[in-house]
Motif scaffolding. Structure first.
Motif, PDB file in Angstrom:
ATOM      1  N   ARG A 184     -29.617 -59.805 -50.847  1.00 25.29           N
ATOM      2  CA  ARG A 184     -29.146 -58.217 -50.903  1.00 25.29           C
ATOM      3  C   ARG A 184     -27.625 -57.939 -50.933  1.00 25.29           C
ATOM      4  O   ARG A 184     -27.178 -57.290 -51.870  1.00 25.29           O
ATOM      5  CB  ARG A 184     -30.074 -57.324 -50.220  1.00 25.29           C
ATOM      6  N   ARG A 185     -26.891 -58.556 -49.864  1.00 27.83           N
ATOM      7  CA  ARG A 185     -25.445 -58.527 -49.552  1.00 27.83           C
ATOM      8  C   ARG A 185     -24.680 -59.032 -50.816  1.00 27.83           C
ATOM      9  O   ARG A 185     -23.913 -58.406 -51.371  1.00 27.83           O
ATOM     10  CB  ARG A 185     -25.005 -58.826 -48.476  1.00 27.83           C
ATOM     11  N   SER A 186     -25.128 -60.216 -51.064  1.00 29.96           N
ATOM     12  CA  SER A 186     -24.280 -60.653 -52.333  1.00 29.96           C
ATOM     13  C   SER A 186     -24.641 -60.380 -53.538  1.00 29.96           C
ATOM     14  O   SER A 186     -23.692 -60.296 -54.550  1.00 29.96           O
ATOM     15  CB  SER A 186     -24.534 -62.269 -52.069  1.00 29.96           C
ATOM     16  N   GLY A 187     -25.962 -59.891 -53.663  1.00 31.27           N
ATOM     17  CA  GLY A 187     -26.363 -59.251 -55.113  1.00 31.27           C
ATOM     18  C   GLY A 187     -25.474 -58.121 -55.477  1.00 31.27           C
ATOM     19  O   GLY A 187     -25.271 -57.839 -56.802  1.00 31.27           O
ATOM     20  N   VAL A 188     -25.003 -57.451 -54.516  1.00 32.88           N
ATOM     21  CA  VAL A 188     -24.199 -56.323 -54.883  1.00 32.88           C
ATOM     22  C   VAL A 188     -22.851 -56.549 -55.310  1.00 32.88           C
ATOM     23  O   VAL A 188     -22.273 -55.939 -56.299  1.00 32.88           O
ATOM     24  CB  VAL A 188     -24.078 -55.439 -53.362  1.00 32.88           C
ATOM     25  N   LYS A 189     -22.348 -57.968 -55.077  1.00 31.87           N
ATOM     26  CA  LYS A 189     -20.872 -58.384 -55.507  1.00 31.87           C
ATOM     27  C   LYS A 189     -21.122 -58.732 -57.030  1.00 31.87           C
ATOM     28  O   LYS A 189     -20.171 -59.062 -57.528  1.00 31.87           O
ATOM     29  CB  LYS A 189     -20.435 -59.182 -54.686  1.00 31.87           C
ATOM     30  N   LEU A 190     -22.457 -59.243 -57.440  1.00 33.12           N
ATOM     31  CA  LEU A 190     -22.576 -59.791 -58.439  1.00 33.12           C
ATOM     32  C   LEU A 190     -22.776 -58.822 -59.910  1.00 33.12           C
ATOM     33  O   LEU A 190     -23.247 -57.492 -59.589  1.00 33.12           O
ATOM     34  CB  LEU A 190     -23.771 -60.685 -58.614  1.00 33.12           C
ATOM     35  N   GLY A 191     -22.498 -59.195 -61.207  1.00 29.53           N
ATOM     36  CA  GLY A 191     -22.942 -58.311 -62.149  1.00 29.53           C
ATOM     37  C   GLY A 191     -24.353 -58.473 -62.523  1.00 29.53           C
ATOM     38  O   GLY A 191     -24.816 -59.184 -62.186  1.00 29.53           O
ATOM     39  N   PHE A 192     -24.821 -57.515 -63.421  1.00 27.69           N
ATOM     40  CA  PHE A 192     -26.227 -57.545 -63.680  1.00 27.69           C
ATOM     41  C   PHE A 192     -26.482 -59.018 -64.573  1.00 27.69           C
ATOM     42  O   PHE A 192     -27.542 -59.546 -64.254  1.00 27.69           O
ATOM     43  CB  PHE A 192     -26.568 -56.378 -64.798  1.00 27.69           C
ATOM     44  N   ALA A 193     -25.730 -59.382 -65.394  1.00 25.82           N
ATOM     45  CA  ALA A 193     -26.005 -60.497 -66.147  1.00 25.82           C
ATOM     46  C   ALA A 193     -26.290 -61.761 -65.300  1.00 25.82           C
ATOM     47  O   ALA A 193     -26.988 -62.573 -65.246  1.00 25.82           O
ATOM     48  CB  ALA A 193     -25.051 -61.019 -67.251  1.00 25.82           C
ATOM     49  N   GLN A 194     -25.103 -61.785 -64.133  1.00 24.42           N
ATOM     50  CA  GLN A 194     -25.372 -62.815 -63.180  1.00 24.42           C
ATOM     51  C   GLN A 194     -26.531 -62.906 -62.236  1.00 24.42           C
ATOM     52  O   GLN A 194     -27.218 -64.154 -62.163  1.00 24.42           O
ATOM     53  CB  GLN A 194     -23.981 -63.103 -62.326  1.00 24.42           C
ATOM     54  N   VAL A 195     -26.832 -61.732 -61.706  1.00 23.76           N
ATOM     55  CA  VAL A 195     -28.317 -61.424 -60.902  1.00 23.76           C
ATOM     56  C   VAL A 195     -29.290 -61.872 -61.870  1.00 23.76           C
ATOM     57  O   VAL A 195     -30.441 -62.590 -61.240  1.00 23.76           O
ATOM     58  CB  VAL A 195     -28.270 -60.022 -60.489  1.00 23.76           C
ATOM     59  N   PHE A 196     -29.388 -61.433 -62.984  1.00 20.37           N
ATOM     60  CA  PHE A 196     -30.586 -61.541 -64.057  1.00 20.37           C
ATOM     61  C   PHE A 196     -30.769 -63.259 -64.400  1.00 20.37           C
ATOM     62  O   PHE A 196     -31.900 -63.423 -64.151  1.00 20.37           O
ATOM     63  CB  PHE A 196     -30.418 -60.699 -65.361  1.00 20.37           C
ATOM     64  N   ALA A 197     -29.597 -63.633 -64.592  1.00 20.60           N
ATOM     65  CA  ALA A 197     -29.968 -64.970 -64.964  1.00 20.60           C
ATOM     66  C   ALA A 197     -30.093 -65.944 -63.781  1.00 20.60           C
ATOM     67  O   ALA A 197     -30.997 -66.943 -63.927  1.00 20.60           O
ATOM     68  CB  ALA A 197     -28.527 -65.688 -65.400  1.00 20.60           C
ATOM     69  N   ARG A 198     -29.198 -65.926 -62.612  1.00 21.51           N
ATOM     70  CA  ARG A 198     -29.319 -66.573 -61.569  1.00 21.51           C
ATOM     71  C   ARG A 198     -30.753 -66.339 -60.741  1.00 21.51           C
ATOM     72  O   ARG A 198     -31.351 -67.408 -60.388  1.00 21.51           O
ATOM     73  CB  ARG A 198     -28.294 -66.509 -60.706  1.00 21.51           C
ATOM     74  N   ARG A 199     -31.093 -65.253 -60.817  1.00 28.40           N
ATOM     75  CA  ARG A 199     -32.100 -64.749 -59.641  1.00 28.40           C
ATOM     76  C   ARG A 199     -33.417 -64.588 -60.210  1.00 28.40           C
ATOM     77  O   ARG A 199     -34.462 -64.360 -59.713  1.00 28.40           O
ATOM     78  CB  ARG A 199     -31.645 -63.701 -58.701  1.00 28.40           C
ATOM     79  N   PHE A 200     -33.176 -64.475 -61.359  1.00 25.29           N
ATOM     80  CA  PHE A 200     -34.753 -64.107 -62.343  1.00 25.29           C
ATOM     81  C   PHE A 200     -34.958 -65.032 -63.489  1.00 25.29           C
ATOM     82  O   PHE A 200     -36.003 -65.941 -63.477  1.00 25.29           O
ATOM     83  CB  PHE A 200     -34.699 -62.752 -62.883  1.00 25.29           C
ATOM     84  N   ALA A 201     -34.039 -65.359 -64.581  1.00 27.48           N
ATOM     85  CA  ALA A 201     -34.235 -65.970 -65.493  1.00 27.48           C
ATOM     86  C   ALA A 201     -34.322 -67.654 -65.247  1.00 27.48           C
ATOM     87  O   ALA A 201     -35.494 -68.191 -65.448  1.00 27.48           O
ATOM     88  CB  ALA A 201     -33.268 -66.023 -66.553  1.00 27.48           C
ATOM     89  N   VAL A 202     -33.575 -68.229 -64.136  1.00 24.06           N
ATOM     90  CA  VAL A 202     -33.740 -69.280 -63.756  1.00 24.06           C
ATOM     91  C   VAL A 202     -34.997 -69.771 -63.241  1.00 24.06           C
ATOM     92  O   VAL A 202     -35.808 -70.657 -63.547  1.00 24.06           O
ATOM     93  CB  VAL A 202     -32.573 -69.874 -63.069  1.00 24.06           C
ATOM     94  N   PRO A 203     -35.497 -69.032 -62.035  1.00 28.33           N
ATOM     95  CA  PRO A 203     -36.733 -69.157 -61.347  1.00 28.33           C
ATOM     96  C   PRO A 203     -37.980 -69.214 -62.457  1.00 28.33           C
ATOM     97  O   PRO A 203     -38.823 -69.952 -62.233  1.00 28.33           O
ATOM     98  CB  PRO A 203     -36.823 -68.093 -60.258  1.00 28.33           C
TER      99      PRO A 203
END
Length: 647
Positions: free
Chosen positions: A338-357
């Motif tokens: 949650r802490r690190s996710g605030v620093k990332l952009g939407f595209a990075q969060v979506f790709a790394r934490r949703f699309a890849v899994p």
């Protein structure tokens, strides 16, 4: 919640919810209505998330990208961790079919549609096989994620169109949603438990309260707070103790714990400390509640799968293990992500934490399906027996056998059993038990050249005036269907009528069965009654698990005697033919779900298609048919509880 709006009492309420669910899953007798903990979670979620969304809407800073980024950061990391552990364990422990289901379920859980998958694959949440599904509990995440696809847009739309009337419009929608839930629960019980439309009001209630608190800063007096707290505890406590698995749910039965949760949230709105919900142990459990919810059920489900009895000592071990895993998950997965996710952009969060899994789980599910669950892990017989459990009579004859909600379905001349010919000689009527005998009837009718129409309905034994304790809507559907069936029999005067069902053990129902049979006897040529097969605990899984894990415990069950009313009916109506499937299932009084390498059962009480046809073929080889019985007719004179099975 933002730190400045943090409320420890809400974390305490989360603890109440997760403890209720946990205790219910450990042992339903501990807390019969513990499943309402999920509904408390829904209200809390609706309150907190809507409060944040509405605050941003009023400030003109609301962004769908930011909203869904927060949802991904909150939900996915811990969920993906649990999914990964479950699929790894499943690769070693689960049968081929169960492994295919698990990996598909893992993908759909991450995509937020697990509730739909579980509804289609497992049906009733409280069914025996559902209790062994490691990801069964992810259905609630599906409800939440689907709600938050719709809800923020709905709030935004109403606020822009009618900002002064927002609470009134949403309040009217809330009342409508409660009505939809109550109606649908009585018509489509299983679907209503899992699907969003009937659960919408639970999250909506919390959302409405959140908006109200923002528009009208609550100043809850001490006595008002105390009154709301007491009533809230009473509603939740009564739901936990008085509701049970057989209660219609959600509908109005879900409204009471939801109102209780809303009252407790309102009681703490002025910021005063809550001596129960705000105490440190409750707050701690509340902080880790999401991870605890995710971890507790797979531990229980895998133990159920391995058929390990849940003793008190083991239950304590499961609680300790789940708490440890939940704390580790919260401390090292949830918080950092949650802490690190605030620093990332939407595209990075979506790709790394949703699309890849999601792509990884999709690949895993596809490979598992392609290789049929890797059956080489077990003996070939395991795959053969599992294939039999997939032969479901209700799916094979879909449209001929229908769920209760489709009770108005008209008879279909193309729904045929027995001899292939143009004319219809008779009809098979009854409930899901009658449906599972359709394969047996098909085989037994052919030698006599009989063609029967299959016309069966879930949860509807062919007994006039009997409701079996069903919910009101189901009882009404069955009553109307039976009136139609008996009117059809009297109008058509079929040469042959076959009646089958989950005949009750209650001796007081005997007169109703006798009266129903009397109407059929008066209106048809030959009446055939199929007696109920013996229920066997873990009938569909025990033989398979014995092969998989080398277990020694028996899968058989002692045959239970027939109700005495059958002896009285036979004495009064000697012309009625009886067919007893237990002649095959229960040789020498010991009933087995596995005979001659054939797994007969679909679940504890229903036969699969292979089993139904095997019983029919075995009876045929012994000289039986729909009309023939090689034994001499004997009217029973046995003592009560020992009705003779020959006729």
């Amino acid at each position: 919640m933002r730190q400045e709006s943090y409320r420890s009492d809400i974390d305490g309420l989360r603890a109440v919810a997760v403890i209720a669910v946990f205790l219910h899953h450990l042992n339903t007798s501990l807390l019969p209505g513990g499943f309402v903990g999920v509904d408390i979670f829904f209200v809390i979620s609706g309150y907190l998330i809507t409060s944040q969304v509405f605050q941003e809407v009023r400030q003109g800073s609301f962004s769908l990208k930011s909203f869904y980024q927060r949802r991904i950061n909150r939900i996915v990391p811990a969920l993906a961790t649990v999914l990964l552990v479950c699929v790894v364990l499943g690769a070693f422990l689960l049968s081929p079919v169960d492994l295919m289901r698990l990996n598909a379920n893992a993908l759909f859980a991450l995509l937020g549609v697990s509730n739909i998958f579980i509804w289609l694959k497992y049906g009733n949440y409280f069914a025996a096989d559902a209790g062994e599904a490691p990801l069964l509990h992810t259905w609630s995440l599906g409800i939440e994620e689907q709600f938050y696809v719709v809800w923020p847009l709905l709030v935004l739309l109403v606020y822009r169109v009618a900002p002064r009337h927002l609470l009134w419009v949403l309040g009217g929608g809330l009342v409508l949603a409660i009505g939809v839930s109550q109606y649908a629960t009585g018509v489509f019980a299983t679907a209503s438990y899992y699907l969003l439309p009937t659960r919408f009001f639970e999250l909506m209630l919390g959302g409405w309260l959140g908006i109200w608190h923002l528009q009208h800063t609550p100043r809850v007096g001490r006595m008002t707070s105390l009154g709301c707290s007491l009533l809230g505890y009473l509603l939740i406590g009564a739901s936990l103790l008085l509701l049970s698995e057989g209660a219609p749910f959600p509908g109005l039965n879900a409204l009471w714990p939801c109102l209780g949760a809303a009252l407790l949230i309102h009681a703490g709105a002025s910021g005063g400390p809550s001596p129960i919900l705000g105490c440190r142990p409750m707050v701690f459990v509340g902080l880790i509640s999401y991870s605890l919810y995710l971890w507790h059920w797979p531990l229980i489900a895998y133990l159920n799968y391995l058929e390990v009895p849940m003793t008190f000592a083991l239950g304590c071990g499961v609680v300790a293990g789940a708490l440890l895993l939940a704390w580790l998950s919260w401390r090292y997965v949830e918080k950092p992500m949650r802490r690190s996710g605030v620093k990332l952009g939407f595209a990075q969060v979506f790709a790394r934490r949703f699309a890849v899994p999601a792509l990884g789980l999709a690949l895993l599910a596809g490979v598992t399906q392609q290789f049929s669950g890797f059956p080489q892990r077990f003996s070939p017989q395991v795959l053969a027996l599992e294939a039999m459990t997939l032969e479901r009579p209700a799916e094979i004859r879909r449209g001929c056998h229908v769920p209760s909600g489709l009770y108005r379905t008209e008879p279909d001349d193309t729904c045929r059993l027995g001899a292939a010919k143009a004319a219809i000689d008779g009809i098979l009527v009854g409930d899901s038990v009658a449906n599972h005998f359709s394969g047996m009837v098909d085989i037994l009718a052919r030698p006599d050249g009989i063609s029967l129409m299959d016309y069966t309905l879930d949860s509807c034994a062919p007994v006039l005036g009997y409701n079996g304790g069903m919910p009101g809507a189901y009882a009404d559907h069955c009553a109307q269907r039976n009136q139609r069936v008996y009117a059809l029999i009297e109008a058509k005067r079929y040469p042959y009528v076959v009646l089958a069902g989950n005949w009750p053990n209650d001796e007081s129902v005997g007169p109703a069965i006798e009266a129903s049979l009397a109407r059929v006897v008066a209106s048809s040529g030959q009446v055939i009654v199929i007696l109920r097969n013996q229920p066997i605990d873990k009938a569909a899984t025990c033989p398979i698990r014995r092969l998989m894990f080398g277990l020694e415990h028996p899968c058989e069950a002692a045959e239970t005697p027939l109700p005495q009313y059958w002896a009285q009916i036979r004495g009064k109506y000697p012309q009625v033919r009886f067919i007893d499937p237990n002649q095959v299932i229960c040789p020498n009084g010991l009933c087995s779900p596995l005979i001659d390498g054939k797994l007969l059962y679909l679940d504890n009480g229903h036969l699969n298609e292979v089993g139904s046809r095997f019983i029919g073929q075995t009876l045929l080889e012994r000289g039986y048919s729909l009309l023939k019985d090689p034994r001499p007719q004997v009217v029973s004179t046995n003592a009560p509880g020992k009705a003779d099975r020959s006729n």
